[in-house]
Design an enzyme around this catalytic site. Sequence first.
Site, PDB file in Angstrom:
ATOM      1  N   TRP A 105      31.529  34.771  68.098  1.00  0.00           N
ATOM      2  CA  TRP A 105      31.678  34.173  69.431  1.00  0.00           C
ATOM      3  C   TRP A 105      31.568  35.269  70.482  1.00  0.00           C
ATOM      4  O   TRP A 105      32.498  36.049  70.676  1.00  0.00           O
ATOM      5  CB  TRP A 105      33.034  33.475  69.545  1.00  0.00           C
ATOM      6  CG  TRP A 105      33.168  32.344  68.581  1.00  0.00           C
ATOM      7  CD1 TRP A 105      32.730  31.065  68.758  1.00  0.00           C
ATOM      8  CD2 TRP A 105      33.779  32.385  67.277  1.00  0.00           C
ATOM      9  NE1 TRP A 105      33.021  30.312  67.647  1.00  0.00           N
ATOM     10  CE2 TRP A 105      33.660  31.091  66.722  1.00  0.00           C
ATOM     11  CE3 TRP A 105      34.390  33.377  66.530  1.00  0.00           C
ATOM     12  CZ2 TRP A 105      34.141  30.761  65.461  1.00  0.00           C
ATOM     13  CZ3 TRP A 105      34.881  33.051  65.272  1.00  0.00           C
ATOM     14  CH2 TRP A 105      34.744  31.765  64.747  1.00  0.00           C
TER      15      TRP A 105
ATOM     16  N   GLN B 136      32.128  20.856  73.501  1.00  0.00           N
ATOM     17  CA  GLN B 136      32.458  20.702  72.097  1.00  0.00           C
ATOM     18  C   GLN B 136      33.458  19.564  71.982  1.00  0.00           C
ATOM     19  O   GLN B 136      34.174  19.252  72.943  1.00  0.00           O
ATOM     20  CB  GLN B 136      33.116  21.970  71.529  1.00  0.00           C
ATOM     21  CG  GLN B 136      32.127  22.995  71.034  1.00  0.00           C
ATOM     22  CD  GLN B 136      32.771  24.035  70.116  1.00  0.00           C
ATOM     23  OE1 GLN B 136      33.980  24.147  70.010  1.00  0.00           O
ATOM     24  NE2 GLN B 136      31.923  24.799  69.450  1.00  0.00           N
TER      25      GLN B 136
ATOM     26  N   VAL C  66      39.289  27.977  58.499  1.00  0.00           N
ATOM     27  CA  VAL C  66      39.217  26.894  57.505  1.00  0.00           C
ATOM     28  C   VAL C  66      38.903  27.485  56.135  1.00  0.00           C
ATOM     29  O   VAL C  66      38.299  28.551  56.018  1.00  0.00           O
ATOM     30  CB  VAL C  66      38.148  25.833  57.872  1.00  0.00           C
ATOM     31  CG1 VAL C  66      38.581  25.007  59.063  1.00  0.00           C
ATOM     32  CG2 VAL C  66      36.791  26.469  58.108  1.00  0.00           C
TER      33      VAL C  66
ATOM     34  N   HIS D  85      35.280  28.142  72.080  1.00  0.00           N
ATOM     35  CA  HIS D  85      35.231  26.892  71.313  1.00  0.00           C
ATOM     36  C   HIS D  85      36.485  26.083  71.650  1.00  0.00           C
ATOM     37  O   HIS D  85      37.365  26.580  72.361  1.00  0.00           O
ATOM     38  CB  HIS D  85      35.124  27.161  69.802  1.00  0.00           C
ATOM     39  CG  HIS D  85      36.123  28.146  69.256  1.00  0.00           C
ATOM     40  ND1 HIS D  85      36.137  28.530  67.946  1.00  0.00           N
ATOM     41  CD2 HIS D  85      37.156  28.816  69.843  1.00  0.00           C
ATOM     42  CE1 HIS D  85      37.127  29.397  67.745  1.00  0.00           C
ATOM     43  NE2 HIS D  85      37.752  29.585  68.880  1.00  0.00           N
TER      44      HIS D  85
ATOM     45  N   ARG E  50      29.880  30.784  76.192  1.00  0.00           N
ATOM     46  CA  ARG E  50      29.570  31.955  75.364  1.00  0.00           C
ATOM     47  C   ARG E  50      28.585  32.859  76.084  1.00  0.00           C
ATOM     48  O   ARG E  50      27.686  32.363  76.771  1.00  0.00           O
ATOM     49  CB  ARG E  50      28.977  31.529  74.018  1.00  0.00           C
ATOM     50  CG  ARG E  50      30.026  30.902  73.145  1.00  0.00           C
ATOM     51  CD  ARG E  50      29.547  30.616  71.767  1.00  0.00           C
ATOM     52  NE  ARG E  50      30.479  29.679  71.141  1.00  0.00           N
ATOM     53  CZ  ARG E  50      30.286  29.092  69.982  1.00  0.00           C
ATOM     54  NH1 ARG E  50      29.188  29.354  69.297  1.00  0.00           N
ATOM     55  NH2 ARG E  50      31.171  28.253  69.499  1.00  0.00           N
TER      56      ARG E  50
ATOM     57  N   ALA F 199      39.638  20.081  59.889  1.00  0.00           N
ATOM     58  CA  ALA F 199      39.284  20.278  61.299  1.00  0.00           C
ATOM     59  C   ALA F 199      37.775  20.304  61.397  1.00  0.00           C
ATOM     60  O   ALA F 199      37.077  20.623  60.434  1.00  0.00           O
ATOM     61  CB  ALA F 199      39.871  21.593  61.821  1.00  0.00           C
TER      62      ALA F 199
HETATM   63  N1  PHE Z   1      35.025  26.319  66.343  1.00  0.00           N
HETATM   64  C1  PHE Z   1      33.874  26.422  65.494  1.00  0.00           C
HETATM   65  C2  PHE Z   1      32.685  26.891  66.331  1.00  0.00           C
HETATM   66  O1  PHE Z   1      32.724  26.810  67.518  1.00  0.00           O
HETATM   67  C3  PHE Z   1      33.552  25.099  64.854  1.00  0.00           C
HETATM   68  C4  PHE Z   1      34.600  24.658  63.899  1.00  0.00           C
HETATM   69  C5  PHE Z   1      35.653  23.874  64.327  1.00  0.00           C
HETATM   70  C6  PHE Z   1      34.548  25.006  62.565  1.00  0.00           C
HETATM   71  C7  PHE Z   1      36.634  23.459  63.444  1.00  0.00           C
HETATM   72  C8  PHE Z   1      35.486  24.593  61.678  1.00  0.00           C
HETATM   73  C9  PHE Z   1      36.525  23.824  62.117  1.00  0.00           C
HETATM   74  O2  PHE Z   1      31.713  27.365  65.812  1.00  0.00           O
END
Ligand code: PHE
Length: 356
Positions: free
Chosen positions: A165, A226, A269, A186, A212, A324
């Site tokens: 990111w 998002q 995750v 995010h 970003r 998630a």
């Molecule tokens: N936050 C991650 C992204 O922006 C996406 C994501 C959200 C992945 C939740 C796993 C669980 O790339």
Amino acid sequence: MFAVSAPDNQSPTPESVDAMTQAALGELDAVSDAPAAEDWRVSYLGRRGQLTMLLRGLSGLDPDLRRAVGARANQAKSTLEEALARRTRELAQAALEASGRLDVTLPGRPVIAGRLHPTTQIVREICSAFMAMGFSVVEGPEVELDHYNFEMLNIPAGHPARDMWNSLWIDYRNEQGQQPMLLRTHTSPMQARVMEAQEPPVRVIVPGKCYRYEATDATHEWHFYQIEGLAVAEGITFADLKGTLYEFARRVFGDDRQIRFRCDYFPFVEPGVDMSISNFRDPTTGQRPINRDEDWIEIMGAGMVHPKVLAGVGYDPQRYTGFAFGMGPERIGMLKYGIDDIRHFYSNDVRFLRQF
Ligand code: PHE
């Protein structure tokens, strides 16, 4: 009321034409209704009107005078005709205003109806699909603490995953003087904020803007939406993740688009996946307007909430599990409607916006 024609024995001159024109214009100003305007027309421009008679008598004049008077008289004719047309319009307008009525015969002014921005429409549609499955909608801050954007998501300072990111940092220190802030990269920081604020079970979705520090292209914007999703309770498994996301895709895309899951890595995750949708094909040409060579377009990251994230907010990872996901609604809109460039969503071109 009206001047009498010049006596026959007196030949017209350019000056006498001018004088007549001035007199006529003066009288026209004093005309106050349509019948009076018609009388005025007859007396100057009618078949036996002063100007008509004058033009008719030109042939009797000697050539030099005829040319000079003729030119002036023709000019006078168009001046008087234009003045009459203008006065007639003024009188009609004044009569309309005096009557206090509306002229229903005039063409109407088109009213341009506003509508919801396509991003708003798609965000609402996605939220509705999840609300129908029992999720509630919450929102969070766009200017976020490093703590929530990274730390609480198992991405400590110096963690190589921070490179995933590219961040826009805020040059500002809060009261404690040590908390770096950024525009959230995010919506995942809301996972930690929601879990800190309540006990399980949790079932929320979080729509919102993210930022970003990245170059833009047809499928990447430096600011975008998002929609985060989080479900935590006892006994949640990966099958629940798949079932929920299949159902979401069926609701938003219908039955005939395909879905693919692949392994992917996100520090918060375990296991992590990404989900793609079969690329859009134009129904008439069979062509793919978006990323022409790709069969699949990635629309989200997802996975089972990492035990460290659960422990970090005070949930017992032995007892609770959850999944998630985070998806890009603009990309979903592109895939649903065959929009070939994500930058259209932010260009504010009404020719684009009007189509939705
Ligand atoms: N936050 C991650 C992204 O922006 C996406 C994501 C959200 C992945 C939740 C796993 C669980 O790339």
